[in-house]
Design a protein around this motif. Structure first.
Motif, mmCIF file in Angstrom:
data_model
loop_
_atom_site.group_PDB
_atom_site.id
_atom_site.type_symbol
_atom_site.label_atom_id
_atom_site.label_comp_id
_atom_site.label_asym_id
_atom_site.label_seq_id
_atom_site.Cartn_x
_atom_site.Cartn_y
_atom_site.Cartn_z
ATOM 1 N N ILE A 184 0.848 -1.201 0.000
ATOM 2 C CA ILE A 184 0.000 0.000 0.000
ATOM 3 C C ILE A 184 0.881 1.249 0.000
ATOM 4 C CG2 ILE A 184 -1.719 1.323 1.288
ATOM 5 C CD1 ILE A 184 -2.689 -1.408 2.430
ATOM 6 N N THR A 185 1.915 1.249 0.813
ATOM 7 C CA THR A 185 2.835 2.395 0.863
ATOM 8 C C THR A 185 3.544 2.572 -0.461
ATOM 9 O OG1 THR A 185 3.153 2.085 3.244
ATOM 10 C CG2 THR A 185 4.822 3.380 2.082
ATOM 11 N N ASP A 186 4.024 1.484 -1.042
ATOM 12 C CA ASP A 186 4.686 1.559 -2.352
ATOM 13 C C ASP A 186 3.751 2.136 -3.405
ATOM 14 O OD1 ASP A 186 6.979 0.466 -1.295
ATOM 15 O OD2 ASP A 186 6.579 -1.564 -2.041
ATOM 16 N N PHE A 187 2.515 1.631 -3.429
ATOM 17 C CA PHE A 187 1.527 2.107 -4.388
ATOM 18 C C PHE A 187 1.246 3.595 -4.185
ATOM 19 C CE2 PHE A 187 -2.956 3.134 -5.213
ATOM 20 C CZ PHE A 187 -2.989 2.923 -6.590
ATOM 21 N N THR A 188 1.006 3.985 -2.941
ATOM 22 C CA THR A 188 0.689 5.383 -2.631
ATOM 23 C C THR A 188 1.847 6.300 -3.004
ATOM 24 O OG1 THR A 188 -0.765 4.659 -0.848
ATOM 25 C CG2 THR A 188 -0.077 6.970 -0.820
ATOM 26 N N ASN A 189 3.056 5.895 -2.703
ATOM 27 C CA ASN A 189 4.228 6.703 -3.077
ATOM 28 C C ASN A 189 4.327 6.869 -4.584
ATOM 29 O OD1 ASN A 189 5.199 7.382 -0.528
ATOM 30 N ND2 ASN A 189 6.310 5.453 -0.337
ATOM 31 N N GLU A 190 4.030 5.814 -5.339
ATOM 32 C CA GLU A 190 4.052 5.920 -6.801
ATOM 33 C C GLU A 190 2.985 6.893 -7.299
ATOM 34 O OE1 GLU A 190 3.391 3.238 -10.829
ATOM 35 O OE2 GLU A 190 3.860 2.203 -8.949
ATOM 36 N N VAL A 191 1.784 6.806 -6.735
ATOM 37 C CA VAL A 191 0.699 7.721 -7.113
ATOM 38 C C VAL A 191 1.096 9.166 -6.811
ATOM 39 C CG1 VAL A 191 -1.667 8.429 -6.582
ATOM 40 C CG2 VAL A 191 -1.135 6.002 -6.885
ATOM 41 N N LEU A 192 1.608 9.411 -5.612
ATOM 42 C CA LEU A 192 1.989 10.766 -5.212
ATOM 43 C C LEU A 192 3.161 11.296 -6.035
ATOM 44 C CD1 LEU A 192 1.522 10.477 -1.353
ATOM 45 C CD2 LEU A 192 0.020 11.604 -3.018
#
Length: 84
Positions: free
Chosen positions: A4-12
């Motif tokens: 989830i953190t990896d995904f969110t960081n990519e989105v941001l």
């Protein structure tokens, strides 16, 4: 890090790269903001207004320049913008 953190960081990260373009799209698509923008441009210079907006976006969100520029923004108000 979690998925989830990896995904969110990519989105941001992707959003940060386009944040300046998104700000100018907001101005372009909001009648009141667009009229105020045009008044500022007529009172000053286009480059001064656009550069100030870009700098304040960077400062507001504490962003750091990438080594790339977007040379084909979606907004018609700018020719290019720094990616963060």
């Amino acid at each position: 890090m979690s998925a989830i953190t990896d995904f969110t960081n990519e989105v941001l990260d992707r959003f940060s790269e386009e944040i300046t373009d998104q700000v100018f799209l907001l101005i372009e698509n909001d009648r009141d903001l667009f009229q105020r923008y045009l008044r500022l441009v007529s009172d000053t210079k286009l480059d001064t207004v656009n550069q100030t907006i870009g700098k304040l976006v960077k400062d507001r969100y504490n962003l750091h320049n990438l080594n790339t520029r977007e040379n084909e923004p979606k907004s018609k108000l700018i020719k290019s913008h720094q990616e963060f």
